[in-house]
Design an enzyme around this catalytic site. Structure first.
Site, PDB file in Angstrom:
ATOM      1  CG  ASN A   1      -1.902   1.069   1.289  1.00  0.00           C
ATOM      2  OD1 ASN A   1      -1.877   1.956   0.424  1.00  0.00           O
ATOM      3  ND2 ASN A   1      -2.773   1.048   2.269  1.00  0.00           N
TER       4      ASN A   1
ATOM      5  CE  LYS B   1      -0.211   2.600   6.831  1.00  0.00           C
ATOM      6  NZ  LYS B   1      -1.549   3.111   6.816  1.00  0.00           N
TER       7      LYS B   1
ATOM      8  NE  ARG C   1      -6.494   1.006  -0.026  1.00  0.00           N
ATOM      9  CZ  ARG C   1      -6.616   2.089   0.697  1.00  0.00           C
ATOM     10  NH1 ARG C   1      -5.612   2.527   1.423  1.00  0.00           N
ATOM     11  NH2 ARG C   1      -7.761   2.732   0.726  1.00  0.00           N
TER      12      ARG C   1
ATOM     13  CG  HIS D   1     -13.233   2.926   2.795  1.00  0.00           C
ATOM     14  ND1 HIS D   1     -13.882   3.988   3.365  1.00  0.00           N
ATOM     15  CD2 HIS D   1     -11.914   3.118   3.049  1.00  0.00           C
ATOM     16  CE1 HIS D   1     -13.005   4.796   3.941  1.00  0.00           C
ATOM     17  NE2 HIS D   1     -11.803   4.294   3.754  1.00  0.00           N
TER      18      HIS D   1
ATOM     19  CG  HIS E   1     -13.742   1.737   6.433  1.00  0.00           C
ATOM     20  ND1 HIS E   1     -13.019   0.588   6.175  1.00  0.00           N
ATOM     21  CD2 HIS E   1     -12.831   2.659   6.812  1.00  0.00           C
ATOM     22  CE1 HIS E   1     -11.736   0.819   6.390  1.00  0.00           C
ATOM     23  NE2 HIS E   1     -11.599   2.075   6.781  1.00  0.00           N
TER      24      HIS E   1
ATOM     25  N   GLY F   1     -12.504   5.132   9.914  1.00  0.00           N
ATOM     26  CA  GLY F   1     -11.070   5.184  10.250  1.00  0.00           C
ATOM     27  C   GLY F   1     -10.639   6.619  10.103  1.00  0.00           C
ATOM     28  CG  ASN F   2      -6.769   8.974   9.762  1.00  0.00           C
ATOM     29  OD1 ASN F   2      -7.232   9.989  10.295  1.00  0.00           O
ATOM     30  ND2 ASN F   2      -5.572   8.506  10.031  1.00  0.00           N
TER      31      ASN F   2
ATOM     32  NE  ARG G   1      -9.964  11.976   3.308  1.00  0.00           N
ATOM     33  CZ  ARG G   1      -9.918  10.696   2.976  1.00  0.00           C
ATOM     34  NH1 ARG G   1     -10.752  10.220   2.083  1.00  0.00           N
ATOM     35  NH2 ARG G   1      -9.056   9.879   3.544  1.00  0.00           N
TER      36      ARG G   1
ATOM     37  N   GLY H   1     -14.498   2.495  14.276  1.00  0.00           N
ATOM     38  CA  GLY H   1     -15.609   1.534  14.334  1.00  0.00           C
ATOM     39  C   GLY H   1     -15.258   0.272  15.101  1.00  0.00           C
ATOM     40  CD  GLU H   2     -11.287  -2.638  12.811  1.00  0.00           C
ATOM     41  OE1 GLU H   2     -10.211  -2.805  13.422  1.00  0.00           O
ATOM     42  OE2 GLU H   2     -11.359  -2.623  11.570  1.00  0.00           O
ATOM     43  CG  ASN H   3      -9.957  -0.151  18.101  1.00  0.00           C
ATOM     44  OD1 ASN H   3      -9.776  -1.262  18.592  1.00  0.00           O
ATOM     45  ND2 ASN H   3      -9.385   0.245  16.984  1.00  0.00           N
TER      46      ASN H   3
ATOM     47  CD  GLU I   1      -8.924  -1.723   3.623  1.00  0.00           C
ATOM     48  OE1 GLU I   1      -9.144  -0.980   2.668  1.00  0.00           O
ATOM     49  OE2 GLU I   1      -8.546  -1.310   4.729  1.00  0.00           O
TER      50      GLU I   1
HETATM   51  P1  AMP Z   1      -7.651   3.725  10.719  1.00  0.00           P
HETATM   52  O1  AMP Z   1      -7.499   4.737   9.616  1.00  0.00           O
HETATM   53  O2  AMP Z   1      -8.632   2.644  10.383  1.00  0.00           O
HETATM   54  O3  AMP Z   1      -6.339   3.195  11.230  1.00  0.00           O
HETATM   55  O4  AMP Z   1      -8.307   4.510  11.967  1.00  0.00           O
HETATM   56  C1  AMP Z   1      -7.674   5.603  12.563  1.00  0.00           C
HETATM   57  C2  AMP Z   1      -8.652   6.273  13.513  1.00  0.00           C
HETATM   58  O5  AMP Z   1      -9.107   5.307  14.485  1.00  0.00           O
HETATM   59  C3  AMP Z   1      -8.035   7.422  14.303  1.00  0.00           C
HETATM   60  O6  AMP Z   1      -8.954   8.509  14.366  1.00  0.00           O
HETATM   61  C4  AMP Z   1      -7.863   6.819  15.690  1.00  0.00           C
HETATM   62  O7  AMP Z   1      -7.903   7.774  16.707  1.00  0.00           O
HETATM   63  C5  AMP Z   1      -9.078   5.926  15.761  1.00  0.00           C
HETATM   64  N1  AMP Z   1      -8.972   4.962  16.858  1.00  0.00           N
HETATM   65  C6  AMP Z   1      -8.129   3.916  16.980  1.00  0.00           C
HETATM   66  N2  AMP Z   1      -8.315   3.310  18.187  1.00  0.00           N
HETATM   67  C7  AMP Z   1      -9.285   4.005  18.822  1.00  0.00           C
HETATM   68  C8  AMP Z   1      -9.929   3.895  20.081  1.00  0.00           C
HETATM   69  N3  AMP Z   1      -9.601   2.941  20.957  1.00  0.00           N
HETATM   70  N4  AMP Z   1     -10.896   4.793  20.400  1.00  0.00           N
HETATM   71  C9  AMP Z   1     -11.243   5.758  19.531  1.00  0.00           C
HETATM   72  N5  AMP Z   1     -10.679   5.915  18.323  1.00  0.00           N
HETATM   73  C10 AMP Z   1      -9.709   5.053  17.974  1.00  0.00           C
END
Ligand code: AMP
Length: 414
Positions: free
Chosen positions: A7, A14, A99, A189, A217, A219-220, A250, A343-345, A395
């Site tokens: 990636n 990565k 990717r 995504h 999804h 994440g960032n 964004r 979403g996961e954490n 992914e």
């Molecule tokens: P990703 O792009 O999927 O790696 O997600 C990055 C985003 O996930 C960032 O905004 C992180 O702060 C957020 N993130 C990761 N772990 C946690 C957590 N335990 N609680 C809240 N946000 C999290």
């Protein structure tokens, strides 16, 4: 087969090495040998790798470009220092999976990279000027390091959304502009959505046509997808990954008239306004603090910071709005699925987003939600008509599997 998954970013790379083949795919027995990242390519770069036993190694090296970075990484992995017995020379990497963010209308599934395929990816640069040039750099670097005989496969973020119906992908602008410039919603995504939809049906023992979910999804970059009958029916990102949900930096949806308004008021070009919407907006723009959701949540709980509160509230509000809209256009769904870093954490964000969906039959189980951190889990109550799930995305695994399937000419789900 040992598959290198790449990636490529603007100054980062990565990578993962995953051992997989058709037998392992069928038995869900793929083996992740190693993952890692090169940062700050172009200067004194840092290279980190983590082996499957958890052992982490970090070195710094002066790496002028992506080929130099890839060459360094491969030689380091193949050296005895890392103790990775499966990879003792460059020849032990059997194929490379990339990717690629934008596949335009041309790529509806993953493809073996030939000169023609590379040309098509180049043609998509105007649709994804920030992303596709990096993928091309990664592909050319891998050709240089591994030689032309090592097969390479491109896996597109847009491909899963090739099934979008016209009413979802066309913008209400003169149709002629679509015909002339292919201005339309592509969605992104897609590899992540394909993966979580696949896991979802395995968890529930369903077939693809029985897969009716709204997936988020977060994440960032953040997006939502309406997956109906196993295919993408609508999605929040558009021609570029700027549209839709609020993201780290964004803006997501804005009134398009705002662009020329900001340009006039601030004396900026349209390109500069677009950069502002891409890089200085979203959670960062609203909070004035950070694009990192974890930090924002800390600011809120520890200091009751009002701008952190506002950023989080707008983020969740927008996500709720999309879930509601997608439930409406799909005629209802069976589950909401959360993935991506947030979403996961973050159980707090999931809870806030799911608040007020009782009308749709969703009742969250607070304990299950709190306990679901970084692993697959049902987070709704047993009697919930609309279920909710956490499914961590992978992914890279899908890219490795697609690479194998493409090379062997095996059909693969798109
Ligand atoms: P990703 O792009 O999927 O790696 O997600 C990055 C985003 O996930 C960032 O905004 C992180 O702060 C957020 N993130 C990761 N772990 C946690 C957590 N335990 N609680 C809240 N946000 C999290």
């Amino acid at each position: 087969m040992n598959i290198l998954v790449l990636n490529s970013g603007s100054s980062s790379l990565k990578f993962q090495i995953i051992a997989t083949d058709m037998e392992r795919i069928r038995g869900n027995a793929d083996e992740r040998l190693l993952r890692g990242e090169v940062q700050k390519i172009g200067g004194e770069a840092s290279v980190t790798v983590q082996k499957s036993d958890g052992l982490k190694e970090k070195v710094t090296a002066s790496l002028k470009d992506v080929p130099a970075a890839l060459d360094f990484v491969i030689r380091w992995i193949a050296s005895n220092n890392l103790g990775l017995k499966q990879i003792s020379s460059v020849a032990d990497i059997h194929a490379v999976g990339h990717r690629v963010v934008h596949g335009g209308e041309h790529f509806t599934e993953s493809a073996i990279i030939t000169n023609e395929v590379l040309k098509e990816i180049e043609r998509c640069v105007e649709l994804a000027p920030l992303h596709n040039p990096n993928s091309i750099k990664g592909i050319l670097a891998a050709r240089e390091v591994f030689g032309p005989k090592t097969p390479q496969v491109a896996v597109f973020d847009t491909a899963f959304h090739h099934a979008l119906p016209e009413q979802s992908y066309l913008y209400a602008i003169p149709y002629d502009l679509y015909l002339r410039y292919r201005i339309r919603r592509y969605g992104f995504h897609g590899t992540s959505y394909r993966y979580v939809a696949h896991r979802y049906r395995l968890l529930r023992n369903l077939t693809r046509p029985q897969t009716n979910i709204v997936a988020l999804h977060l994440g960032n970059g953040c997006s939502a997808a309406a997956i109906r009958g196993g295919y993408s029916f609508d999605t929040s990102m558009g021609m570029t990954p700027l549209e839709g949900l609020v993201m780290g930096t964004r803006s997501g949806d804005v009134d398009p008239a705002i662009l020329s308004f900001i340009a006039a008021k601030e004396g900026l070009s349209l390109d500069e306004v677009e950069t502002l919407l891409n890089n200085q907006s979203g959670l960062l723009g609203i909070s004035g603090l950070t694009n990192d959701m974890r930090v924002l949540q800390g600011e809120l709980t520890e200091h009751d910071n009002p701008r952190a509160r506002l950023a989080i509230e707008i983020f969740c509000h927008r996500a709720r709005k999309y879930i509601g809209a997608f439930l409406a256009v799909m005629g209802g769904a069976d589950a909401i699925v959360f993935t991506g870093g947030i979403g996961e954490n973050s159980s707090a964000i999931r809870a806030r987003i799911c608040e007020g969906f009782e009308w749709a039959g969703l009742s969250l189980d607070d304990d299950k939600n709190k306990n679901a951190v970084g692993h697959e889990a049902v987070i709704s109550r047993e009697d919930s008509r609309l279920a909710a799930y956490v499914i961590p995305t992978d992914e890279e695994l899908l890219i490795a599997r697609d690479t194998v399937r493409c090379i062997l000419g095996e059909p693969h789900p798109t």
